[in-house]
Design a protein around this motif. Structure first.
Motif, mmCIF file in Angstrom:
data_model
loop_
_atom_site.group_PDB
_atom_site.id
_atom_site.type_symbol
_atom_site.label_atom_id
_atom_site.label_comp_id
_atom_site.label_asym_id
_atom_site.label_seq_id
_atom_site.Cartn_x
_atom_site.Cartn_y
_atom_site.Cartn_z
ATOM 1 N N VAL A 80 0.844 -1.186 0.000
ATOM 2 C CA VAL A 80 0.000 0.000 0.000
ATOM 3 C C VAL A 80 0.882 1.239 0.000
ATOM 4 O O VAL A 80 1.810 1.360 0.796
ATOM 5 N N TRP A 84 -2.292 3.574 -4.065
ATOM 6 C CA TRP A 84 -2.929 2.261 -3.970
ATOM 7 C C TRP A 84 -4.302 2.234 -4.641
ATOM 8 O O TRP A 84 -4.632 1.304 -5.382
ATOM 9 N N ALA A 88 -4.130 -0.572 -7.467
ATOM 10 C CA ALA A 88 -4.461 -1.910 -6.955
ATOM 11 C C ALA A 88 -5.296 -2.719 -7.938
ATOM 12 O O ALA A 88 -5.206 -3.950 -7.978
ATOM 13 N N TYR A 91 -3.924 -5.522 -10.145
ATOM 14 C CA TYR A 91 -3.820 -6.883 -9.619
ATOM 15 C C TYR A 91 -5.206 -7.475 -9.360
ATOM 16 O O TYR A 91 -5.470 -8.625 -9.688
ATOM 17 N N PRO A 111 -4.440 -7.336 -2.835
ATOM 18 C CA PRO A 111 -4.624 -5.908 -2.540
ATOM 19 C C PRO A 111 -5.519 -5.637 -1.336
ATOM 20 O O PRO A 111 -5.310 -4.652 -0.618
ATOM 21 N N PHE A 172 -10.509 0.622 -4.309
ATOM 22 C CA PHE A 172 -9.734 1.101 -5.445
ATOM 23 C C PHE A 172 -10.668 1.454 -6.599
ATOM 24 O O PHE A 172 -11.781 0.937 -6.709
#
Length: 240
Positions: A80, A84, A88, A91, A111, A172
């Motif tokens: 993080v 982030w 994130a 992923y 994440p 996110f």
């Protein structure tokens, strides 16, 4: 997707068993791509096997191929930092193109494994690094009569605040382009944020006094928001 399959086959032909998984991320992986969207791929290799990444134009597409060894990918997916909420998804939204051992299933969960303590620490540091400095620049330029800077300062403050909102809500954004839209739907936001975003997204940045007023309002809101969360970023004595 035909080109994605071609790239996958080429990578496997060249590197064979060294590749553990290949995933597609970004707008294409989420099914929200447009005709000018990038093709973004994440290649996971065995530990100890390093491959160079590639970023190139293959008309009509821009293609980005990121290479990470397994250990590095697992660590990076669970890291993080201030970006982030923006990064994130690269992923979390990985779509398997080649994944015989279902490695990407594990990576996609990483994440959200970050701790609340880590988020608060990042928010504390980022407040010092960016928003506090940005607000100082806004005030200095207003005082000096350099009103041409205010629209830029307002955009910077808005973007920095959006990153903080994603962190505070441990959520996110789907894409960078939808950051402001999605941030306005998150439950925890500082007062003054919505009003500044209204100016920024509508391009209503010609009224210097209004811009400055909205920035000050958000700055007050940010500090009250931090106080509510118990995040203290100011010191009462030197740290050394």
């Amino acid at each position: 997707m035909k080109l994605v399959a071609q790239i996958k086959d080429r990578l496997l032909q060249l590197h064979g068993d060294a590749i553990l998984a290949i995933g597609l991320y970004g707008s294409l992986a989420q099914g929200i791509d447009g005709p000018y969207s990038d093709i973004e791929l994440r290649v996971i290799t065995k530990d100890g096997f390093s491959l160079p990444g590639h970023e190139f134009i293959y008309p009509p597409f821009k293609i980005e191929i990121g290479m990470k060894q397994k250990r590095e990918a697992m660590r990076s997916a669970a890291t993080v930092d201030d970006s982030w909420a923006i990064k994130a998804g690269a992923y979390a939204h990985l779509q398997a193109i080649y994944d015989p051992d279902r490695l990407l299933d594990e990576i996609r969960t990483r994440p959200m494994q970050i701790s609340d303590e880590a988020i608060r620490a990042v928010m504390r540091d980022f407040m010092i690094w960016e928003p506090y400095e940005t607000m100082g620049k806004i005030r200095n330029n207003k005082q000096a009569g350099n009103y041409g800077y205010l629209p830029l300062g307002a955009k910077d403050l808005a973007w920095q605040s959006a990153k903080l909102i994603g962190l505070a809500n441990k959520t996110f954004y789907t894409t960078r382009a939808r950051t402001y839209e999605e941030s306005l739907q998150m439950p925890s936001r500082p007062s003054g944020y919505d009003e500044l975003i209204e100016l920024v997204t509508r391009g209503q940045l010609h009224d210097s006094e209004l811009i400055y007023e909205r920035c000050e309002h958000l700055w007050t809101g940010l500090n009250e928001w931090y106080a509510e969360m118990g995040i203290e970023y100011k010191l009462d004595k030197l740290p050394f």
